[in-house]
Design a protein around this motif. Structure first.
Motif, PDB file in Angstrom:
ATOM      1  N   GLY A 231       0.846  -1.186   0.000  1.00  0.00           N
ATOM      2  CA  GLY A 231       0.000   0.000   0.000  1.00  0.00           C
ATOM      3  C   GLY A 231       0.877   1.229   0.000  1.00  0.00           C
ATOM      4  O   GLY A 231       2.096   1.160  -0.136  1.00  0.00           O
ATOM      5  N   GLY A 232       0.266   2.369   0.168  1.00  0.00           N
ATOM      6  CA  GLY A 232       1.045   3.595   0.286  1.00  0.00           C
ATOM      7  C   GLY A 232       1.567   4.144  -1.012  1.00  0.00           C
ATOM      8  O   GLY A 232       2.480   4.944  -1.024  1.00  0.00           O
ATOM      9  N   ALA A 233       1.014   3.722  -2.156  1.00  0.00           N
ATOM     10  CA  ALA A 233       1.473   4.236  -3.435  1.00  0.00           C
ATOM     11  C   ALA A 233       0.935   5.640  -3.659  1.00  0.00           C
ATOM     12  O   ALA A 233      -0.236   5.905  -3.420  1.00  0.00           O
ATOM     13  CB  ALA A 233       1.020   3.318  -4.560  1.00  0.00           C
ATOM     14  N   ASN A 234       1.810   6.533  -4.102  1.00  0.00           N
ATOM     15  CA  ASN A 234       1.397   7.890  -4.423  1.00  0.00           C
ATOM     16  C   ASN A 234       0.601   7.861  -5.730  1.00  0.00           C
ATOM     17  O   ASN A 234       1.103   7.461  -6.771  1.00  0.00           O
ATOM     18  CB  ASN A 234       2.631   8.775  -4.577  1.00  0.00           C
ATOM     19  CG  ASN A 234       2.274  10.243  -4.675  1.00  0.00           C
ATOM     20  OD1 ASN A 234       1.168  10.591  -5.078  1.00  0.00           O
ATOM     21  ND2 ASN A 234       3.202  11.096  -4.311  1.00  0.00           N
ATOM     22  N   ARG A 235      -0.630   8.318  -5.702  1.00  0.00           N
ATOM     23  CA  ARG A 235      -1.519   8.202  -6.852  1.00  0.00           C
ATOM     24  C   ARG A 235      -1.074   9.025  -8.058  1.00  0.00           C
ATOM     25  O   ARG A 235      -1.520   8.772  -9.181  1.00  0.00           O
ATOM     26  CB  ARG A 235      -2.937   8.602  -6.448  1.00  0.00           C
ATOM     27  CG  ARG A 235      -3.547   7.648  -5.435  1.00  0.00           C
ATOM     28  CD  ARG A 235      -4.969   8.063  -5.104  1.00  0.00           C
ATOM     29  NE  ARG A 235      -5.546   7.176  -4.108  1.00  0.00           N
ATOM     30  CZ  ARG A 235      -6.790   7.277  -3.655  1.00  0.00           C
ATOM     31  NH1 ARG A 235      -7.582   8.234  -4.113  1.00  0.00           N
ATOM     32  NH2 ARG A 235      -7.247   6.434  -2.750  1.00  0.00           N
ATOM     33  N   SER A 236      -0.229   9.997  -7.863  1.00  0.00           N
ATOM     34  CA  SER A 236       0.207  10.807  -9.001  1.00  0.00           C
ATOM     35  C   SER A 236       1.303  10.118  -9.807  1.00  0.00           C
ATOM     36  O   SER A 236       1.599  10.526 -10.931  1.00  0.00           O
ATOM     37  CB  SER A 236       0.711  12.172  -8.529  1.00  0.00           C
ATOM     38  OG  SER A 236       1.894  12.038  -7.766  1.00  0.00           O
ATOM     39  N   ASP A 237       1.921   9.060  -9.254  1.00  0.00           N
ATOM     40  CA  ASP A 237       2.948   8.331  -9.999  1.00  0.00           C
ATOM     41  C   ASP A 237       2.334   7.641 -11.215  1.00  0.00           C
ATOM     42  O   ASP A 237       1.180   7.197 -11.188  1.00  0.00           O
ATOM     43  CB  ASP A 237       3.611   7.270  -9.117  1.00  0.00           C
ATOM     44  CG  ASP A 237       4.552   7.873  -8.092  1.00  0.00           C
ATOM     45  OD1 ASP A 237       4.968   9.031  -8.294  1.00  0.00           O
ATOM     46  OD2 ASP A 237       4.861   7.198  -7.097  1.00  0.00           O
ATOM     47  N   GLY A 238       3.114   7.522 -12.280  1.00  0.00           N
ATOM     48  CA  GLY A 238       2.654   6.805 -13.463  1.00  0.00           C
ATOM     49  C   GLY A 238       3.088   5.347 -13.390  1.00  0.00           C
ATOM     50  O   GLY A 238       4.279   5.048 -13.454  1.00  0.00           O
ATOM     51  N   LEU A 239       2.122   4.456 -13.243  1.00  0.00           N
ATOM     52  CA  LEU A 239       2.408   3.025 -13.138  1.00  0.00           C
ATOM     53  C   LEU A 239       1.788   2.254 -14.301  1.00  0.00           C
ATOM     54  O   LEU A 239       0.978   2.786 -15.060  1.00  0.00           O
ATOM     55  CB  LEU A 239       1.858   2.457 -11.820  1.00  0.00           C
ATOM     56  CG  LEU A 239       2.276   3.124 -10.515  1.00  0.00           C
ATOM     57  CD1 LEU A 239       1.780   2.308  -9.326  1.00  0.00           C
ATOM     58  CD2 LEU A 239       3.780   3.330 -10.436  1.00  0.00           C
ATOM     59  N   SER A 240       2.179   1.007 -14.435  1.00  0.00           N
ATOM     60  CA  SER A 240       1.639   0.137 -15.476  1.00  0.00           C
ATOM     61  C   SER A 240       0.266  -0.383 -15.058  1.00  0.00           C
ATOM     62  O   SER A 240      -0.073  -0.420 -13.871  1.00  0.00           O
ATOM     63  CB  SER A 240       2.579  -1.050 -15.713  1.00  0.00           C
ATOM     64  OG  SER A 240       3.869  -0.624 -16.078  1.00  0.00           O
ATOM     65  N   ILE A 241      -0.494  -0.804 -16.052  1.00  0.00           N
ATOM     66  CA  ILE A 241      -1.805  -1.407 -15.799  1.00  0.00           C
ATOM     67  C   ILE A 241      -1.926  -2.691 -16.609  1.00  0.00           C
ATOM     68  O   ILE A 241      -1.740  -2.690 -17.822  1.00  0.00           O
ATOM     69  CB  ILE A 241      -2.953  -0.447 -16.170  1.00  0.00           C
ATOM     70  CG1 ILE A 241      -2.954   0.749 -15.228  1.00  0.00           C
ATOM     71  CG2 ILE A 241      -4.296  -1.173 -16.126  1.00  0.00           C
ATOM     72  CD1 ILE A 241      -4.015   1.784 -15.538  1.00  0.00           C
ATOM     73  N   ARG A 242      -2.219  -3.794 -15.924  1.00  0.00           N
ATOM     74  CA  ARG A 242      -2.489  -5.067 -16.598  1.00  0.00           C
ATOM     75  C   ARG A 242      -3.964  -5.403 -16.395  1.00  0.00           C
ATOM     76  O   ARG A 242      -4.372  -5.782 -15.312  1.00  0.00           O
ATOM     77  CB  ARG A 242      -1.594  -6.178 -16.047  1.00  0.00           C
ATOM     78  CG  ARG A 242      -1.861  -7.568 -16.676  1.00  0.00           C
ATOM     79  CD  ARG A 242      -1.710  -7.596 -18.186  1.00  0.00           C
ATOM     80  NE  ARG A 242      -0.367  -7.249 -18.640  1.00  0.00           N
ATOM     81  CZ  ARG A 242       0.575  -8.164 -18.875  1.00  0.00           C
ATOM     82  NH1 ARG A 242       0.324  -9.452 -18.720  1.00  0.00           N
ATOM     83  NH2 ARG A 242       1.765  -7.758 -19.291  1.00  0.00           N
ATOM     84  N   PRO A 243      -4.773  -5.302 -17.445  1.00  0.00           N
ATOM     85  CA  PRO A 243      -6.215  -5.507 -17.312  1.00  0.00           C
ATOM     86  C   PRO A 243      -6.598  -6.959 -17.019  1.00  0.00           C
ATOM     87  O   PRO A 243      -5.861  -7.901 -17.299  1.00  0.00           O
ATOM     88  CB  PRO A 243      -6.749  -5.085 -18.687  1.00  0.00           C
ATOM     89  CG  PRO A 243      -5.683  -4.202 -19.261  1.00  0.00           C
ATOM     90  CD  PRO A 243      -4.393  -4.798 -18.767  1.00  0.00           C
ATOM     91  N   VAL A 244      -7.775  -7.091 -16.433  1.00  0.00           N
ATOM     92  CA  VAL A 244      -8.384  -8.400 -16.190  1.00  0.00           C
ATOM     93  C   VAL A 244      -9.824  -8.358 -16.691  1.00  0.00           C
ATOM     94  O   VAL A 244     -10.415  -7.299 -16.912  1.00  0.00           O
ATOM     95  CB  VAL A 244      -8.368  -8.777 -14.696  1.00  0.00           C
ATOM     96  CG1 VAL A 244      -6.953  -8.920 -14.177  1.00  0.00           C
ATOM     97  CG2 VAL A 244      -9.167  -7.764 -13.865  1.00  0.00           C
ATOM     98  N   ALA A 245     -10.381  -9.538 -16.871  1.00  0.00           N
ATOM     99  CA  ALA A 245     -11.804  -9.677 -17.189  1.00  0.00           C
ATOM    100  C   ALA A 245     -12.313 -10.853 -16.373  1.00  0.00           C
ATOM    101  O   ALA A 245     -11.589 -11.818 -16.122  1.00  0.00           O
ATOM    102  CB  ALA A 245     -12.020  -9.935 -18.679  1.00  0.00           C
ATOM    103  N   SER A 246     -13.534 -10.756 -15.931  1.00  0.00           N
ATOM    104  CA  SER A 246     -14.089 -11.779 -15.064  1.00  0.00           C
ATOM    105  C   SER A 246     -15.397 -12.308 -15.621  1.00  0.00           C
ATOM    106  O   SER A 246     -16.232 -11.522 -16.100  1.00  0.00           O
ATOM    107  CB  SER A 246     -14.324 -11.218 -13.655  1.00  0.00           C
ATOM    108  OG  SER A 246     -15.030 -12.147 -12.855  1.00  0.00           O
ATOM    109  N   PRO A 247     -15.596 -13.627 -15.588  1.00  0.00           N
ATOM    110  CA  PRO A 247     -16.864 -14.185 -16.078  1.00  0.00           C
ATOM    111  C   PRO A 247     -18.038 -13.798 -15.195  1.00  0.00           C
ATOM    112  O   PRO A 247     -19.190 -13.937 -15.597  1.00  0.00           O
ATOM    113  CB  PRO A 247     -16.610 -15.704 -16.027  1.00  0.00           C
ATOM    114  CG  PRO A 247     -15.552 -15.881 -14.986  1.00  0.00           C
ATOM    115  CD  PRO A 247     -14.670 -14.677 -15.118  1.00  0.00           C
ATOM    116  N   ASN A 248     -17.743 -13.316 -14.000  1.00  0.00           N
ATOM    117  CA  ASN A 248     -18.809 -12.972 -13.058  1.00  0.00           C
ATOM    118  C   ASN A 248     -19.142 -11.487 -13.038  1.00  0.00           C
ATOM    119  O   ASN A 248     -19.968 -11.045 -12.247  1.00  0.00           O
ATOM    120  CB  ASN A 248     -18.407 -13.408 -11.638  1.00  0.00           C
ATOM    121  CG  ASN A 248     -18.146 -14.893 -11.568  1.00  0.00           C
ATOM    122  OD1 ASN A 248     -18.850 -15.684 -12.154  1.00  0.00           O
ATOM    123  ND2 ASN A 248     -17.106 -15.280 -10.830  1.00  0.00           N
TER     124      ASN A 248
END
Length: 249
Positions: A231-248
């Protein structure tokens, strides 16, 4: 002599037959766990939740490219519109699937979304993590990079690159410091965190400016790879995003 040659030939043909059968079965098995959704590919890793994990990051053309970097809660890449990428300070609800704040949902559409903290924890708990060194010659970052090969209970896998992070502009200029391109990777979850960074603890008004993330790191000198949810990540930092999809969902 002729009998020996005939036996060798039959053995050779038999080996080719079983090899082709095995390859066909493997190909069939792989296709069973690969799903095309809204033009993107999702992998069923055999996780208890049935969550499908994308084969690449948002903004990447394949699993070797790093992709784009986003502040938490922003749908526009950080380095394009810095004033709109402050990380949505004060937003204390889970944003997974909310197209207003979820960059995966906004950019990919369909059922794609940012994974929740629980889905990231499931990935860490049930999968086998192996560090791999990848030659990046020909890509926009020269040399090599490290990736984690993440293999699920069913033997299927995805690659998570250590793509580094993008910080805030230096001295008000439109220059974004990028760090950790070869040994650090951080991926947003959609879940806010009650934890505070050192900076947040000094400035109480920014205490809500924290979000859980998956942190990947490799210390070359110590040869110690690590992957964990923090936790504790600064929200203004630019990070990667790996998407997910859920059958539910």
């Amino acid at each position: 002599m002729k009998l020996m040659k005939s036996l060798k030939f039959l053995l050779f043909v038999s080996c080719l037959f079983f090899l082709n059968v095995g390859m066909a079965q493997s190909s069939s098995t792989n296709s069973r766990f690969r799903h095309s959704i809204s033009g993107k590919t999702g992998i069923d890793l055999g996780l208890p939740s049935g969550t499908l994990w994308a084969t690449r990051n948002v903004g990447a053309a394949n699993d070797k490219e790093f992709g784009e970097y986003y502040s938490w809660g922003s749908t526009t890449e950080k380095i394009i519109r810095p004033k709109e990428n402050e990380g949505n300070i004060g937003l204390n609800t889970d944003i997974s699937g909310n197209g207003r704040y979820d960059a995966a949902k906004y950019n990919w559409g369909g059922p794609w979304r940012i994974p929740t903290k629980e889905e990231m924890e499931e990935l860490v708990k049930y999968c086998k993590w192996e560090l791999e060194k990848v030659d990046r010659s020909g890509f926009h970052h020269s040399g090599y990079s490290y990736y984690f090969k993440v293999t699920g209970p069913n033997g299927m896998s995805i690659m998570l690159p250590l793509a580094g992070i993008v910080g805030d502009p230096v001295d008000g200029k439109n220059q974004f410091p990028m760090s950790g391109l070869q040994n650090l990777g951080q991926y947003w979850t959609s879940t806010p965190s009650p934890e505070a960074t050192a900076y947040n603890m000094i400035n109480e008004k920014l205490k809500d400016n924290c979000t859980y993330r998956l942190s990947l790191f490799y210390d070359e000198k110590e040869n110690e790879p690590s992957y964990k949810i923090i936790g504790g990540a600064n929200r203004s930092d630019g990070l990667s995003i790996r998407p997910v999809a859920s059958p539910n969902r």
